[in-house]
Each structure stands twice: as structure tokens, then as C-alpha cells.
Design a protein around this motif. Structure first.
Motif, PDB file in Angstrom:
ATOM      1  N   PHE A 231      10.690  -1.099  -5.686  1.00  0.00           N
ATOM      2  CA  PHE A 231       9.626  -1.021  -4.688  1.00  0.00           C
ATOM      3  C   PHE A 231       8.829  -2.323  -4.696  1.00  0.00           C
TER       4      PHE A 231
ATOM      5  N   CYS B 158      -1.663   6.384   0.717  1.00  0.00           N
ATOM      6  CA  CYS B 158      -2.284   5.069   0.679  1.00  0.00           C
ATOM      7  C   CYS B 158      -3.730   5.247   0.224  1.00  0.00           C
TER       8      CYS B 158
ATOM      9  N   LEU C 121       4.757  -0.698   1.739  1.00  0.00           N
ATOM     10  CA  LEU C 121       5.527  -0.391   0.542  1.00  0.00           C
ATOM     11  C   LEU C 121       6.998  -0.380   0.941  1.00  0.00           C
TER      12      LEU C 121
ATOM     13  N   CYS D  51       3.103  -2.367 -10.344  1.00  0.00           N
ATOM     14  CA  CYS D  51       3.872  -1.187  -9.984  1.00  0.00           C
ATOM     15  C   CYS D  51       4.202  -0.395 -11.236  1.00  0.00           C
TER      16      CYS D  51
ATOM     17  N   TRP E 200      -0.613   2.481  -3.466  1.00  0.00           N
ATOM     18  CA  TRP E 200       0.198   3.630  -3.064  1.00  0.00           C
ATOM     19  C   TRP E 200       0.318   4.574  -4.258  1.00  0.00           C
TER      20      TRP E 200
ATOM     21  N   CYS F  21       2.150   1.709  -6.779  1.00  0.00           N
ATOM     22  CA  CYS F  21       1.932   0.252  -6.764  1.00  0.00           C
ATOM     23  C   CYS F  21       0.529  -0.033  -6.225  1.00  0.00           C
TER      24      CYS F  21
ATOM     25  N   ILE G 267       5.176  -3.958  -2.967  1.00  0.00           N
ATOM     26  CA  ILE G 267       3.968  -3.772  -2.162  1.00  0.00           C
ATOM     27  C   ILE G 267       3.567  -5.124  -1.587  1.00  0.00           C
TER      28      ILE G 267
END
Length: 118
Positions: free
Chosen positions: A68, A96, A81, A60, A36, A49, A70
Motif C-alpha cells: 500500500f 479516511c 491510498l 504504514c 487511512w 497508513c 499513501i
């Protein structure tokens, strides 16, 4: 080629949570990792991440670490996420991406807007 479609963005208050989803299709067998990224207004795109597609190693950015998470579901070709304790500075378009070229994120989704209001 891998096609990516993000979903789950929206408007949330400071301190709130959102979960972004990314659906992958096409040559998913060629995915090495997924990630992400985000682009805030007036700023460059930045890494958020990533997750290895086979061994689930994750990484991350320091700015989101601890808030956050993932994750992935290989059977569904999905990556997620989970974003908690959101701050106004998390406002951005979230993208993404998939790496099918051994270290290069070369497949990108269209992005989903996340807006955090105080």
C-alpha cells in the motif's frame, strides 16, 4: 471541522489493485496529517497508513508495507491510498481520517467498503 468523503472502494480479486480517494473540505488549513484506517468484520479498527500534510512523511502498518502507498495532493485537498497485491485479509471498511489536534485523528469519513475475493 474538516469533512472527509472517501471513494474508490469495491470488489476485487486476490492479487488485484484498488485506489481509494479521500476528499477533504472545510478547515483544511488546520490539517496536520491524514491517515487511512480500516475495520474488518468482527475486528477492531486498525491503522493502515498516514501522511504528514506538510512534509510528506509517511508511515504504514507492517501488514501493508510494500503493498500500500499513501499520497496526497494538497492543492486539491485529497489523499489517496494505492493498494496493490490485495489479499482476502485486506477486506474491510476503510476510513479516511484527519488530524487537526496535534497527534489525534479527530475527523473521520463515513468509510468505503473494500472486498477482496479469492
Amino acid at each position: 471541522q474538516v469533512q472527509l468523503v472517501e471513494s474508490g472502494g469495491g470488489l476485487v480479486q486476490t492479487g488485484g489493485s484498488l485506489r481509494l480517494s479521500c476528499a477533504a473540505s472545510g478547515r483544511t488549513f488546520s490539517i496536520n496529517s491524514m491517515g487511512w484506517f480500516r475495520r474488518a468484520p468482527g475486528k477492531e479498527r486498525e491503522f493502515v497508513c498516514s501522511i504528514d500534510w506538510r512534509i510528506s512523511d509517511t508511515a504504514c502498518a507492517a501488514s501493508v508495507k510494500g503493498r500500500f502507498t499513501i499520497s496526497r495532493d494538497n492543492a486539491k485537498s485529497m489523499v489517496y491510498l494505492q493498494m496493490n497485491s490485495l489479499k482476502s485479509e485486506d477486506t474491510a471498511v476503510y476510513f479516511c481520517a484527519a488530524d487537526t489536534a496535534m497527534g489525534a485523528f479527530n475527523n473521520w469519513g463515513q468509510g468505503t467498503q473494500v472486498t477482496v475475493s479469492s
